[in-house]
Design a protein around this motif. Structure first.
Motif, short mmCIF file in Angstrom:
data_model
loop_
_atom_site.label_atom_id
_atom_site.label_comp_id
_atom_site.label_asym_id
_atom_site.label_seq_id
_atom_site.Cartn_x
_atom_site.Cartn_y
_atom_site.Cartn_z
N LEU A 288 48.35 41.70 32.26
CA LEU A 288 47.79 41.49 30.93
C LEU A 288 46.62 40.52 30.93
CD1 LEU A 288 51.09 41.32 28.83
CD2 LEU A 288 49.43 43.19 28.92
N CYS A 289 46.59 39.60 31.88
CA CYS A 289 45.55 38.58 31.92
C CYS A 289 44.25 39.07 32.54
CB CYS A 289 46.03 37.35 32.69
SG CYS A 289 47.26 36.43 31.76
N PHE A 290 44.35 40.01 33.46
CA PHE A 290 43.14 40.51 34.13
C PHE A 290 42.60 41.71 33.38
CE2 PHE A 290 45.15 38.34 37.73
CZ PHE A 290 44.07 37.57 38.15
N PRO A 291 41.29 41.75 33.19
CA PRO A 291 40.73 42.94 32.53
C PRO A 291 40.96 44.19 33.38
CG PRO A 291 38.98 41.43 33.25
CD PRO A 291 40.29 40.79 33.57
N LEU A 292 41.08 45.30 32.71
CA LEU A 292 41.32 46.56 33.40
C LEU A 292 40.20 46.88 34.39
CD1 LEU A 292 43.29 48.90 33.58
CD2 LEU A 292 42.01 50.04 31.76
N SER A 293 38.97 46.49 34.04
CA SER A 293 37.83 46.78 34.92
C SER A 293 37.97 46.09 36.28
CB SER A 293 36.52 46.36 34.26
OG SER A 293 36.50 44.96 34.05
N PHE A 294 38.75 45.00 36.33
CA PHE A 294 38.95 44.30 37.59
C PHE A 294 39.57 45.23 38.61
CE2 PHE A 294 41.77 41.90 40.42
CZ PHE A 294 40.86 41.02 41.00
N PHE A 295 40.45 46.10 38.15
CA PHE A 295 41.16 46.99 39.05
C PHE A 295 40.35 48.24 39.42
CE2 PHE A 295 44.47 44.55 36.92
CZ PHE A 295 45.11 44.02 38.03
N SER A 296 39.28 48.51 38.69
CA SER A 296 38.51 49.71 38.96
C SER A 296 37.19 49.41 39.66
CB SER A 296 38.26 50.48 37.66
OG SER A 296 37.51 49.69 36.77
N GLN A 297 37.05 48.22 40.21
CA GLN A 297 35.84 47.88 40.94
C GLN A 297 35.89 48.53 42.32
OE1 GLN A 297 35.64 43.61 40.89
NE2 GLN A 297 34.51 43.61 38.98
N THR A 298 34.73 49.02 42.74
CA THR A 298 34.63 49.69 44.03
C THR A 298 33.58 49.00 44.88
OG1 THR A 298 35.14 51.78 42.91
CG2 THR A 298 34.21 51.93 45.13
N LYS A 299 33.90 48.79 46.14
CA LYS A 299 32.94 48.20 47.08
C LYS A 299 32.21 49.34 47.78
CE LYS A 299 35.59 44.03 47.90
NZ LYS A 299 36.27 43.19 48.88
#
Length: 174
Positions: free
Chosen positions: A9-20
Protein backbone atom coordinates in the motif's frame (compact mmCIF):
# COMPACT_ATOMS: atom_id res chain seq x y z
CA UNK A 1 1.30 -10.71 6.37
CA UNK A 2 0.43 -7.25 7.67
CA UNK A 3 3.92 -5.98 6.86
CA UNK A 4 3.67 -7.20 3.24
CA UNK A 5 0.24 -5.64 2.83
CA UNK A 6 1.45 -2.38 4.36
CA UNK A 7 4.48 -2.35 2.03
CA UNK A 8 2.25 -2.89 -1.00
CA UNK A 9 0.00 0.00 0.00
CA UNK A 10 2.90 2.38 0.66
CA UNK A 11 4.71 1.93 -2.64
CA UNK A 12 3.15 3.34 -5.79
CA UNK A 13 2.05 0.75 -8.30
CA UNK A 14 4.44 2.23 -10.88
CA UNK A 15 7.35 1.16 -8.66
CA UNK A 16 6.58 -2.44 -9.54
CA UNK A 17 6.23 -1.83 -13.27
CA UNK A 18 9.61 -0.20 -13.84
CA UNK A 19 11.78 -1.90 -16.43
CA UNK A 20 15.55 -1.70 -16.79
CA UNK A 21 17.01 -1.55 -20.28
CA UNK A 22 19.93 -0.29 -22.35
CA UNK A 23 19.35 2.35 -25.03
CA UNK A 24 20.50 1.01 -28.40
CA UNK A 25 18.88 3.46 -30.82
CA UNK A 26 17.63 7.02 -31.15
CA UNK A 27 15.00 7.54 -33.87
CA UNK A 28 14.43 11.21 -33.12
CA UNK A 29 14.30 13.50 -30.11
CA UNK A 30 11.35 11.75 -28.51
CA UNK A 31 11.67 8.14 -29.68
CA UNK A 32 14.29 5.64 -28.53
CA UNK A 33 14.91 1.92 -28.91
CA UNK A 34 15.94 -0.10 -25.89
CA UNK A 35 17.34 -3.57 -25.40
CA UNK A 36 15.53 -5.64 -22.80
CA UNK A 37 16.53 -8.89 -21.13
CA UNK A 38 16.63 -11.73 -23.63
CA UNK A 39 17.99 -9.46 -26.38
CA UNK A 40 14.51 -8.09 -27.14
CA UNK A 41 14.32 -4.62 -28.65
CA UNK A 42 11.46 -2.26 -27.84
CA UNK A 43 10.68 1.18 -29.27
CA UNK A 44 9.63 3.80 -26.72
CA UNK A 45 7.91 7.11 -27.40
CA UNK A 46 8.83 9.50 -24.60
CA UNK A 47 5.88 10.61 -22.48
CA UNK A 48 4.89 14.27 -22.01
CA UNK A 49 7.27 15.76 -24.60
CA UNK A 50 7.04 16.36 -28.35
CA UNK A 51 10.27 17.17 -30.18
CA UNK A 52 10.64 18.83 -33.57
CA UNK A 53 10.26 16.48 -36.52
CA UNK A 54 13.40 15.54 -38.46
CA UNK A 55 12.49 17.99 -41.25
CA UNK A 56 11.82 20.82 -38.80
CA UNK A 57 14.41 23.28 -37.53
CA UNK A 58 16.11 21.81 -34.45
CA UNK A 59 14.89 18.27 -35.24
CA UNK A 60 18.46 17.01 -35.61
CA UNK A 61 19.51 18.96 -32.52
CA UNK A 62 16.76 17.32 -30.46
CA UNK A 63 17.83 13.89 -31.66
CA UNK A 64 21.46 14.68 -30.80
CA UNK A 65 20.50 15.95 -27.33
CA UNK A 66 18.56 12.76 -26.59
CA UNK A 67 21.45 10.68 -27.90
CA UNK A 68 23.95 12.57 -25.75
CA UNK A 69 21.80 11.94 -22.69
CA UNK A 70 20.99 8.24 -22.99
CA UNK A 71 22.52 6.42 -25.98
CA UNK A 72 24.33 3.22 -24.91
CA UNK A 73 23.32 3.87 -21.30
CA UNK A 74 21.20 1.98 -18.82
CA UNK A 75 17.80 3.49 -18.15
CA UNK A 76 14.67 2.67 -16.19
CA UNK A 77 11.28 3.21 -17.80
CA UNK A 78 7.64 2.99 -16.88
CA UNK A 79 5.13 2.45 -19.65
CA UNK A 80 2.17 4.79 -19.40
CA UNK A 81 0.25 4.08 -22.61
CA UNK A 82 0.40 3.02 -26.27
CA UNK A 83 0.35 5.58 -29.07
CA UNK A 84 -1.66 5.27 -32.28
CA UNK A 85 1.30 3.58 -33.98
CA UNK A 86 1.47 0.87 -31.33
CA UNK A 87 4.63 2.21 -29.70
CA UNK A 88 4.87 2.14 -25.94
CA UNK A 89 4.69 5.60 -24.41
CA UNK A 90 7.04 5.67 -21.45
CA UNK A 91 8.57 7.81 -18.76
CA UNK A 92 12.32 7.29 -19.04
CA UNK A 93 14.75 7.87 -16.15
CA UNK A 94 18.56 7.84 -16.20
CA UNK A 95 21.53 9.02 -14.14
CA UNK A 96 19.95 8.22 -10.77
CA UNK A 97 16.52 9.67 -11.41
CA UNK A 98 16.80 12.31 -14.15
CA UNK A 99 13.54 12.37 -16.11
CA UNK A 100 14.48 12.45 -19.81
CA UNK A 101 11.39 14.32 -21.01
CA UNK A 102 11.98 17.08 -18.45
CA UNK A 103 15.64 17.36 -19.43
CA UNK A 104 14.68 17.75 -23.10
CA UNK A 105 12.15 20.46 -22.28
CA UNK A 106 14.56 22.29 -19.93
CA UNK A 107 17.24 22.32 -22.65
CA UNK A 108 14.76 23.74 -25.16
CA UNK A 109 14.65 20.75 -27.51
CA UNK A 110 11.02 19.81 -27.05
CA UNK A 111 7.57 21.10 -26.25
CA UNK A 112 5.63 20.13 -23.20
CA UNK A 113 2.97 17.84 -24.74
CA UNK A 114 0.22 19.34 -22.59
CA UNK A 115 -2.53 17.45 -24.43
CA UNK A 116 -1.10 14.23 -22.95
CA UNK A 117 0.32 15.50 -19.66
CA UNK A 118 -0.98 16.91 -16.42
CA UNK A 119 2.47 17.91 -15.13
CA UNK A 120 2.34 21.72 -15.10
CA UNK A 121 5.97 21.82 -13.91
CA UNK A 122 6.95 20.77 -17.44
CA UNK A 123 5.08 23.82 -18.73
CA UNK A 124 7.06 26.02 -16.35
CA UNK A 125 10.30 24.43 -17.59
CA UNK A 126 9.24 25.19 -21.15
CA UNK A 127 8.53 28.84 -20.29
CA UNK A 128 11.94 29.17 -18.65
CA UNK A 129 13.67 27.68 -21.72
CA UNK A 130 11.65 30.05 -23.90
CA UNK A 131 12.64 33.10 -21.84
CA UNK A 132 16.30 32.05 -21.95
CA UNK A 133 16.00 31.33 -25.71
CA UNK A 134 17.44 27.85 -25.28
CA UNK A 135 17.49 25.36 -28.14
CA UNK A 136 14.55 25.71 -30.50
CA UNK A 137 13.38 28.83 -28.67
CA UNK A 138 16.11 30.74 -30.49
CA UNK A 139 13.74 30.55 -33.47
CA UNK A 140 11.11 33.30 -33.12
CA UNK A 141 8.86 31.38 -35.52
CA UNK A 142 9.16 27.97 -33.84
CA UNK A 143 6.25 25.75 -34.86
CA UNK A 144 5.10 22.97 -32.56
CA UNK A 145 5.50 19.46 -33.99
CA UNK A 146 1.73 18.84 -33.83
CA UNK A 147 1.07 21.98 -35.90
CA UNK A 148 3.89 21.03 -38.29
CA UNK A 149 2.42 17.54 -38.78
CA UNK A 150 -1.05 19.02 -39.34
CA UNK A 151 0.37 21.42 -41.95
CA UNK A 152 2.18 18.52 -43.67
CA UNK A 153 -1.05 16.49 -43.82
CA UNK A 154 -2.98 19.45 -45.24
CA UNK A 155 -0.31 20.11 -47.87
CA UNK A 156 -0.27 16.45 -48.88
CA UNK A 157 -4.06 16.50 -49.17
CA UNK A 158 -3.93 19.63 -51.36
CA UNK A 159 -1.33 17.99 -53.62
CA UNK A 160 -3.48 14.86 -54.00
CA UNK A 161 -6.53 16.97 -54.87
CA UNK A 162 -4.50 19.04 -57.33
CA UNK A 163 -3.22 15.87 -59.02
CA UNK A 164 -6.75 14.45 -59.22
CA UNK A 165 -8.01 17.68 -60.78
CA UNK A 166 -5.20 17.61 -63.35
CA UNK A 167 -5.95 13.97 -64.23
CA UNK A 168 -9.65 14.78 -64.59
CA UNK A 169 -8.88 17.74 -66.86
CA UNK A 170 -6.63 15.50 -69.02
CA UNK A 171 -9.43 12.93 -69.40
CA UNK A 172 -11.92 15.59 -70.40
CA UNK A 173 -9.55 16.91 -73.08
CA UNK A 174 -9.31 13.45 -74.74
Amino acid sequence: MRIVLYALLCFPLSFFSQTKAKVVGISDGDTITVLLDGNVQKKLRLAEVDCPEKRQPFGKNAKQFTSDQVFARKIIFTETNKDRYGRSVAKVYYDNGKYLSAEIIKAGYGWWYYSYSKDADLGKMQETAKIKKLGLWQDKKAISPWDFRKEQRENAKKKRLQKQMEQLAEREQR
